[in-house]
Motif scaffolding. Structure first.
Motif, PDB file in Angstrom:
ATOM      1  N   CYS A   1       5.288  11.951  29.138  1.00 30.32           N
ATOM      2  CA  CYS A   1       5.851  11.737  30.476  1.00 30.32           C
ATOM      3  C   CYS A   1       4.870  10.957  31.352  1.00 30.32           C
ATOM      4  N   CYS A   2       4.324   9.876  30.790  1.00 30.70           N
ATOM      5  CA  CYS A   2       3.297   9.092  31.485  1.00 30.70           C
ATOM      6  C   CYS A   2       3.924   7.937  32.254  1.00 30.70           C
ATOM      7  N   HIS A   3       3.217   7.495  33.257  1.00 32.64           N
ATOM      8  CA  HIS A   3       3.520   6.220  33.876  1.00 32.64           C
ATOM      9  C   HIS A   3       3.048   5.126  32.926  1.00 32.64           C
ATOM     10  N   LEU A   4       3.878   4.138  32.694  1.00 36.15           N
ATOM     11  CA  LEU A   4       3.517   3.081  31.755  1.00 36.15           C
ATOM     12  C   LEU A   4       2.242   2.365  32.189  1.00 36.15           C
ATOM     13  N   GLY A   5       2.045   2.223  33.508  1.00 35.31           N
ATOM     14  CA  GLY A   5       0.858   1.556  34.009  1.00 35.31           C
ATOM     15  C   GLY A   5      -0.432   2.308  33.752  1.00 35.31           C
ATOM     16  N   GLU A   6      -0.327   3.581  33.325  1.00 34.68           N
ATOM     17  CA  GLU A   6      -1.522   4.348  32.987  1.00 34.68           C
ATOM     18  C   GLU A   6      -2.010   4.030  31.571  1.00 34.68           C
TER      19      GLU A   6
ATOM     20  N   ALA B   1      -3.403  16.233  20.890  1.00 35.04           N
ATOM     21  CA  ALA B   1      -4.433  15.242  21.205  1.00 35.04           C
ATOM     22  C   ALA B   1      -4.559  15.132  22.713  1.00 35.04           C
ATOM     23  N   HIS B   2      -5.777  14.889  23.177  1.00 34.78           N
ATOM     24  CA  HIS B   2      -6.044  14.853  24.616  1.00 34.78           C
ATOM     25  C   HIS B   2      -7.066  13.755  24.896  1.00 34.78           C
ATOM     26  N   PHE B   3      -6.786  12.937  25.915  1.00 34.98           N
ATOM     27  CA  PHE B   3      -7.769  11.949  26.347  1.00 34.98           C
ATOM     28  C   PHE B   3      -7.625  11.746  27.853  1.00 34.98           C
ATOM     29  N   ASP B   4      -8.726  11.335  28.469  1.00 35.83           N
ATOM     30  CA  ASP B   4      -8.766  11.182  29.924  1.00 35.83           C
ATOM     31  C   ASP B   4      -8.517   9.728  30.319  1.00 35.83           C
ATOM     32  N   ILE B   5      -7.832   9.554  31.434  1.00 36.03           N
ATOM     33  CA  ILE B   5      -7.641   8.225  32.010  1.00 36.03           C
ATOM     34  C   ILE B   5      -8.398   8.187  33.340  1.00 36.03           C
ATOM     35  N   PRO B   6      -9.002   7.052  33.689  1.00 37.14           N
ATOM     36  CA  PRO B   6      -9.842   7.002  34.898  1.00 37.14           C
ATOM     37  C   PRO B   6      -9.065   6.978  36.195  1.00 37.14           C
ATOM     38  N   PHE B   7      -7.761   6.633  36.122  1.00 32.27           N
ATOM     39  CA  PHE B   7      -6.980   6.491  37.342  1.00 32.27           C
ATOM     40  C   PHE B   7      -5.554   6.924  37.052  1.00 32.27           C
ATOM     41  N   GLY B   8      -5.070   7.921  37.801  1.00 34.74           N
ATOM     42  CA  GLY B   8      -3.712   8.394  37.638  1.00 34.74           C
ATOM     43  C   GLY B   8      -2.834   7.921  38.780  1.00 34.74           C
ATOM     44  N   LYS B   9      -1.563   7.757  38.505  1.00 37.11           N
ATOM     45  CA  LYS B   9      -0.631   7.290  39.526  1.00 37.11           C
ATOM     46  C   LYS B   9      -0.642   8.209  40.740  1.00 37.11           C
ATOM     47  N   VAL B  10      -0.748   9.521  40.506  1.00 41.24           N
ATOM     48  CA  VAL B  10      -0.771  10.506  41.590  1.00 41.24           C
ATOM     49  C   VAL B  10      -2.198  10.910  41.922  1.00 41.24           C
ATOM     50  N   GLU B  11      -3.010  11.079  40.877  1.00 46.33           N
ATOM     51  CA  GLU B  11      -4.362  11.594  41.073  1.00 46.33           C
ATOM     52  C   GLU B  11      -5.330  10.563  41.623  1.00 46.33           C
ATOM     53  N   LYS B  12      -4.962   9.276  41.542  1.00 43.04           N
ATOM     54  CA  LYS B  12      -5.811   8.168  42.000  1.00 43.04           C
ATOM     55  C   LYS B  12      -7.156   8.183  41.273  1.00 43.04           C
ATOM     56  N   GLU B  13      -8.259   7.980  42.008  1.00 44.48           N
ATOM     57  CA  GLU B  13      -9.573   7.843  41.389  1.00 44.48           C
ATOM     58  C   GLU B  13     -10.066   9.123  40.727  1.00 44.48           C
ATOM     59  N   ALA B  14      -9.421  10.255  41.004  1.00 42.66           N
ATOM     60  CA  ALA B  14      -9.830  11.514  40.365  1.00 42.66           C
ATOM     61  C   ALA B  14      -9.529  11.497  38.876  1.00 42.66           C
TER      62      ALA B  14
ATOM     63  N   PRO C   1     -12.001  -1.276  33.943  1.00 41.59           N
ATOM     64  CA  PRO C   1     -12.306   0.039  33.345  1.00 41.59           C
ATOM     65  C   PRO C   1     -12.315   1.178  34.351  1.00 41.59           C
ATOM     66  N   ARG C   2     -12.356   0.830  35.651  1.00 42.40           N
ATOM     67  CA  ARG C   2     -12.291   1.888  36.670  1.00 42.40           C
ATOM     68  C   ARG C   2     -10.858   2.358  36.903  1.00 42.40           C
ATOM     69  N   ARG C   3      -9.894   1.560  36.425  1.00 42.30           N
ATOM     70  CA  ARG C   3      -8.482   1.885  36.648  1.00 42.30           C
ATOM     71  C   ARG C   3      -7.682   2.020  35.357  1.00 42.30           C
ATOM     72  N   HIS C   4      -8.164   1.399  34.281  1.00 46.68           N
ATOM     73  CA  HIS C   4      -7.408   1.394  33.038  1.00 46.68           C
ATOM     74  C   HIS C   4      -8.218   2.054  31.924  1.00 46.68           C
ATOM     75  N   VAL C   5      -7.536   2.850  31.114  1.00 48.74           N
ATOM     76  CA  VAL C   5      -8.222   3.554  30.039  1.00 48.74           C
ATOM     77  C   VAL C   5      -8.707   2.537  29.006  1.00 48.74           C
ATOM     78  N   SER C   6      -9.939   2.713  28.549  1.00 47.21           N
ATOM     79  CA  SER C   6     -10.556   1.764  27.620  1.00 47.21           C
ATOM     80  C   SER C   6     -10.669   2.378  26.231  1.00 47.21           C
TER      81      SER C   6
ATOM     82  N   LEU D   1      -5.278   0.153  50.308  1.00 45.63           N
ATOM     83  CA  LEU D   1      -3.984  -0.245  49.751  1.00 45.63           C
ATOM     84  C   LEU D   1      -4.139  -0.603  48.285  1.00 45.63           C
ATOM     85  N   GLU D   2      -3.206  -0.120  47.446  1.00 45.97           N
ATOM     86  CA  GLU D   2      -3.209  -0.450  46.034  1.00 45.97           C
ATOM     87  C   GLU D   2      -2.825  -1.923  45.838  1.00 45.97           C
ATOM     88  N   PRO D   3      -3.287  -2.557  44.749  1.00 42.83           N
ATOM     89  CA  PRO D   3      -2.944  -3.965  44.508  1.00 42.83           C
ATOM     90  C   PRO D   3      -1.446  -4.231  44.521  1.00 42.83           C
TER      91      PRO D   3
END
Length: 388
Positions: A203-208, A241-254, A219-224, A94-96
């Motif tokens: 078109c990002c989720h603000l929480g990302e 510009a392109h950067f990776d986030i460690p956790f996506g709203k849909v993609e989860k830990e991927a 750092p496992r869930r939020h971009v640093s 379950l997510e927080p």
């Protein structure tokens, strides 16, 4: 909204460590930490089964006589270490935010049972009659016909005034005054503008992009700040510009990749450049959109971000927005500009065209897209054929 902060007995202001165990499996081990008293409105009758903990931990800690029996049975079937691991895995699914929301509902359920004098032994598993009586206080997914009937009737009797108003999307009319009002020399304002334009055009989720609170950065869930940003120059003179986030709203830990396209006005890439330059001294272990202050640095939280936006928009009497309004607004603006829905789907990382349910301004979008798709030559050819 309930507080998720537990006071530590050692005076440390940070949140106390989470307890072990699981509500749905039970945990007979006593709590060892001291906690604050529940705030007004969050009280329940004293019970060894339900100690005062943050909403996010209630599913993990609270139990009933039924769950305690289940816990004992589990430890008869499995070794204690295996049983604990099984409980932890179930809880980690379950997510927080989900745990917090369910924990709030659990509090309401126990408060209702206290009011009705329901003994703890009768609260789990709850009978259909108990659920039907509580259903006006909190949602419940029940498969009993009687519960379903009561829920249907209760929803029909809910006054329209108590229903949440659908939030409007962020528009260019929001972003233009925001960009004009924010101070380009302020670390906080540069971070706010960068997040606003990236969330909108990407078109990002603000929480990302931002963190829930100052103490919740993970750092496992939020971009640093250490995330690598790749810039690409294109033939038309614009940049992406392109950067990776460690956790996506849909993609989860991927994780996922945020892709941004430069623009002449309200450019998310220039805003990102400005933020990274003005806040260049924030450490690499900080959140990506942390900003510098006179006494060090601070993470940009969701609440602080929305508050700064509202400070600009409220005097202009612009429509109230939520965090999701940026994602909705960005998708709507791209569609209004004639970007194909399939491209908007890829930009927002939707898995299908289901995002079209979020469309706003249908009175503008539908005629425009239909007119662009309609082949007028076909009609002219048919007219000529008819005349011949």
């Amino acid at each position: 909204m309930e507080s998720d902060v537990v006071c530590r007995h050692d005076g440390d202001p940070r949140p106390a460590p989470k307890p072990s165990g699981a509500f749905f499996a039970g945990d007979p081990r006593p709590m060892k930490k001291k906690t604050c008293k529940p705030r007004a409105g969050c009280e329940i009758s004293p019970s060894p089964f339900c100690p005062h903990v943050p909403a996010v931990d209630r599913l993990h800690v609270w139990m009933t006589p039924h769950s305690a029996d289940f816990d004992q049975h589990l430890r008869l079937e499995l070794l204690p270490l295996t049983a604990d691991k099984t409980q932890e895995l179930a809880f980690a699914a379950l997510e927080p935010n989900t745990r917090t929301n369910y924990g709030a509902g659990l509090l309401q359920f126990h408060q209702f049972c206290d009011e009705q004098g329901i003994p703890e032994s009768s609260r789990m598993p709850a009978s259909a009659l108990l659920l039907a009586g509580w259903v006006n206080h909190a949602p419940w997914v029940g498969d009993n016909d009687f519960v379903s009937l009561v829920k249907t009737s209760a929803s029909k009797l809910t006054p329209a005034s108590s229903q949440r108003e659908k939030r409007a999307p962020v528009t260019l009319q929001h972003l233009i005054p925001l960009a004009r009002a924010l101070d380009p020399s302020s670390g906080r304002d540069c971070a706010v503008l960068a997040v606003a334009l990236i969330a909108f055009w990407g078109c990002c989720h603000l929480g990302e992009l931002v963190v829930p609170s100052k103490a919740s950065f993970d750092p496992r869930r939020h971009v640093s700040r250490s995330a690598s940003v790749q810039y690409i120059d294109h033939w038309d003179g614009l940049q992406s510009a392109h950067f990776d986030i460690p956790f996506g709203k849909v993609e989860k830990e991927a994780g996922a990749r945020i892709s941004l396209t430069g623009r002449h006005e309200l450019c998310p890439i220039r805003a990102l450049h400005c933020h990274l330059s003005v806040n260049s001294l924030t450490p690499r272990v900080a959140p990506m959109f942390a900003f510098e202050m006179g006494t060090g640095w601070a993470p940009l939280t969701k609440a602080a971000f929305l508050q700064r936006c509202e400070e600009v928009w409220r005097p202009l009497q612009l429509s109230r927005i939520s965090g999701h309004s940026f994602r909705i607004g960005g998708a709507t603006e791209l569609l209004l500009a004639g970007v194909p829905p399939e491209t908007v789907t890829a930009q927002g990382r939707w898995k299908s065209l289901a995002f079209l349910l979020y469309w706003r301004k249908l009175e503008d979008l539908l005629p425009m897209m239909i007119s662009k798709s309609y082949d007028e030559k076909r009609v002219l050819d048919l007219c000529v054929e008819f005349e011949q």
